[in-house]
Write a protein that holds these residues in place. Structure first.
Motif, PDB file in Angstrom:
ATOM      1  N   THR A   1       0.834  -1.211   0.000  1.00  0.00           N
ATOM      2  CA  THR A   1       0.000   0.000   0.000  1.00  0.00           C
ATOM      3  C   THR A   1       0.868   1.261   0.000  1.00  0.00           C
ATOM      4  OG1 THR A   1      -0.118   0.323   2.408  1.00  0.00           O
ATOM      5  CG2 THR A   1      -1.746  -1.184   1.435  1.00  0.00           C
TER       6      THR A   1
ATOM      7  N   ALA B   1       2.605   8.328  -5.352  1.00  0.00           N
ATOM      8  CA  ALA B   1       1.444   7.459  -5.606  1.00  0.00           C
ATOM      9  C   ALA B   1       1.008   7.607  -7.064  1.00  0.00           C
ATOM     10  CB  ALA B   1       0.291   7.808  -4.667  1.00  0.00           C
TER      11      ALA B   1
ATOM     12  N   GLU C   1      -1.872  16.422  -3.973  1.00  0.00           N
ATOM     13  CA  GLU C   1      -3.261  16.089  -3.675  1.00  0.00           C
ATOM     14  C   GLU C   1      -4.223  17.089  -4.300  1.00  0.00           C
ATOM     15  OE1 GLU C   1      -0.717  15.881  -1.707  1.00  0.00           O
ATOM     16  OE2 GLU C   1      -0.706  13.800  -1.042  1.00  0.00           O
TER      17      GLU C   1
HETATM   18  C1  LIG Z   1      -1.137  11.103  -2.767  1.00  0.00           C
HETATM   19  C2  LIG Z   1      -1.380   9.730  -2.250  1.00  0.00           C
HETATM   20  N1  LIG Z   1      -0.398   9.088  -1.593  1.00  0.00           N
HETATM   21  C3  LIG Z   1      -0.536   7.825  -1.166  1.00  0.00           C
HETATM   22  C4  LIG Z   1      -1.699   7.131  -1.384  1.00  0.00           C
HETATM   23  C5  LIG Z   1      -1.723   5.680  -1.022  1.00  0.00           C
HETATM   24  O1  LIG Z   1      -2.686   5.235  -0.234  1.00  0.00           O
HETATM   25  P1  LIG Z   1      -3.079   3.727   0.089  1.00  0.00           P
HETATM   26  O2  LIG Z   1      -2.474   3.437   1.412  1.00  0.00           O
HETATM   27  O3  LIG Z   1      -4.546   3.788   0.104  1.00  0.00           O
HETATM   28  O4  LIG Z   1      -2.529   2.799  -0.961  1.00  0.00           O
HETATM   29  C6  LIG Z   1      -2.791   7.774  -1.997  1.00  0.00           C
HETATM   30  C7  LIG Z   1      -4.101   7.088  -2.162  1.00  0.00           C
HETATM   31  O5  LIG Z   1      -5.144   7.669  -2.112  1.00  0.00           O
HETATM   32  C8  LIG Z   1      -2.611   9.091  -2.454  1.00  0.00           C
HETATM   33  O6  LIG Z   1      -3.599   9.743  -3.110  1.00  0.00           O
END
Ligand SMILES: Cc1ncc(COP(=O)(O)O)c(C=O)c1O
Length: 346
Positions: free
Chosen positions: A58, A173, A144
Motif C-alpha cells: 500500500t 502514488a 493532492e
Molecule cells: C497522494 C497519495 N499518496 C498515497 C496514497 C496511497 O494510499 P493507500 O495506502 O490507500 O494505498 C494515496 C491514495 O489515495 C494518495 O492519493
C-alpha cells in the motif's frame, strides 16, 4: 461512470496475466525470487542509477516506512497540509516513526515552496531540546490538488532541505502521471533533483496492490529490510507483488497507462472550463481535475449517475484512470454543458 478516484477501477489485464504466469511452480519466498530481483534491475535501468527497491502493498505503508527511515522519533517531517501523509493515513507516519511530528507547510495548489521551507526551518529551533528536530521533507508528486512540482521547484526544495541536513522523500502514488506530464526522465524528477527516497506507486495506475520504496542512496536503506518485516510488509509470497511491478514496467505499460489517464483528465478539464459558471480551483496538470461548479450543475450530474467527490464548497474532484473510457469523459462534459444551457434558459 465513476470519477471518484483512480482506485475505483480494477487492475490492468497485463498485470493480472502476469500474476497468473507467476502462479506456477515453486520460487524462493520473502523476496529472494527471480521476479523480485528482475524488478530491482529494471528499476535501476529506468532510474539510470544503482538503487535499493522494496515492494510493499500500500501507499500508506510505503510512505510511513520510508519516513521512518529518515527521521528519529523526535524529528519533524515537513509536508503540505493537504498531503496524504498528513490527512489520509490515520497517523501511520507518526506510528511507524515512533512519534515523529508531521509539520505542515502551506502553499497554493497543494504545493509549498523552497522559500517557505527555508523560512520555516529558520524558526524551527534546531538544537533546542524543547523542539522536535527538523529531519525530513516530503513532497507529493502529483500533489493532492492534482498539480505538479516543476523540476526547478523540486531542486530548490531539495537544496534547502539538504542544506539544513534534512532528507527528501517523494510520495509518488501518481509518479507516472507526473512524469509523463512533465515529459522528463525518471532520474530528473527524483535523484537528480535531490529526492533521496521515493514511494513509487503502481496501484492507482493499473496494479492490483503494489508499490515500491526506492532508496537512491543505498546507505539510507541499511535498516529498511528489518523495518518492512516488522511493519508486516515483507510478503512471504513476494513474487505476487513483484510480478505486478514487473508487468507494470514491462513495455512501458506504466507510461502508456498514465498518458491515457492524463488525456482523459484533459478532456474533462478543457470541456468544463469552457462552460459558463465553471472555474478551475487548481490547474489540471495530470489525472485529477478540480472544477468549481454551480450547485444545480453538481446536483444534476449526481442525479445523472456520475460519481465524484465534493472537495470543498463548490469544488468537486474528478479523477481519471488508466482505463477511463473516452466516451465517459465526453459524456460528463456533455451533461455539464446541457445543465449549463438549461440554467441559462431559466
Ligand atoms: C497522494 C497519495 N499518496 C498515497 C496514497 C496511497 O494510499 P493507500 O495506502 O490507500 O494505498 C494515496 C491514495 O489515495 C494518495 O492519493
Amino acid at each position: 461512470m465513476n470519477f471518484k478516484s483512480d482506485n475505483v477501477t480494477g487492475a490492468a489485464p497485463e498485470i493480472l496475466a502476469a500474476l497468473t504466469r507467476a502462479n506456477t511452480g515453486t520460487l524462493p519466498s520473502y523476496g529472494e525470487d527471480e521476479i523480485t530481483k528482475r524488478v530491482g534491475e529494471k528499476l535501476k535501468d529506468i532510474f539510470e542509477t544503482d538503487l535499493a527497491a522494496f515492494p510493499v502493498a500500500t501507499g500508506s505503508a510505503a510512505n510511513s516506512l520510508a519516513l521512518a527511515e529518515l527521521t528519529p522519533p523526535w524529528g519533524a517531517v515537513y509536508c503540505h497540509p493537504l498531503s496524504h501523509i498528513h490527512t489520509d493515513e490515520c497517523g501511520a507516519p507518526e506510528f511507524f516513526t515512533h512519534g515523529a511530528k508531521l509539520a505542515p507547510i502551506d502553499g497554493p495548489a497543494g504545493k509549498f515552496s523552497a522559500g517557505t521551507l527555508a523560512a520555516t526551518l529558520k524558526g524551527a529551533g534546531t538544537g533546542v531540546v524543547h523542539h522536535v528536530q527538523p529531519a525530513a521533507v516530503s513532497v507529493s508528486q502529483v500533489t493532492e490538488a492534482g498539480t505538479i512540482y516543476s523540476l526547478d521547484e523540486l531542486k530548490a526544495i531539495a537544496a534547502v532541505a539538504h542544506g539544513a541536513g534534512l532528507a527528501v522523500h517523494m510520495d509518488g502514488a501518481r509518479f507516472a502521471n507526473a512524469l509523463v506530464a512533465l515529459g522528463c526522465r525518471p532520474a530528473d524528477m527524483t535523484w537528480r533533483a535531490g529526492i533521496d527516497v521515493l514511494s513509487f506507486g503502481a496501484t492507482k495506475n493499473g496494479a492490483l496492490a503494489a508499490e515500491a520504496v526506492i532508496f537512491f542512496d543505498k546507505k539510507r536503506a541499511a535498516n529498511f529490510a528489518f523495518r518492512r518485516k516488522r511493519g508486516g510488509h515483507l510478503f512471504s509470497k513476494m513474487r505476487f507483488l513483484s510480478a505486478q511491478l514487473d508487468a507494470y514496467l514491462d513495455g512501458d505499460l506504466w507510461l502508456k497507462n498514465a498518458r491515457h489517464a492524463n488525456a482523459m483528465a484533459a478532456i474533462l478539464a478543457d470541456g468544463l472550463a469552457r462552460l459558463p459558471g465553471v472555474g478551475m480551483t487548481y490547474p489540471a496538470q495530470a489525472n485529477e481535475v478540480f472544477p468549481s461548479l454551480p450547485e444545480p450543475m453538481i446536483r444534476g450530474l449526481e442525479a445523472a449517475g456520475f460519481g465524484f467527490y465534493r472537495w470543498s464548497g463548490q469544488t468537486v474532484r474528478l479523477v481519471t484512470a488508466y482505463n477511463t473510457a473516452e466516451a465517459d469523459a465526453r459524456a460528463f462534459v456533455a451533461k455539464a454543458a446541457e445543465l449549463a444551457r438549461a440554467a441559462a434558459a431559466d
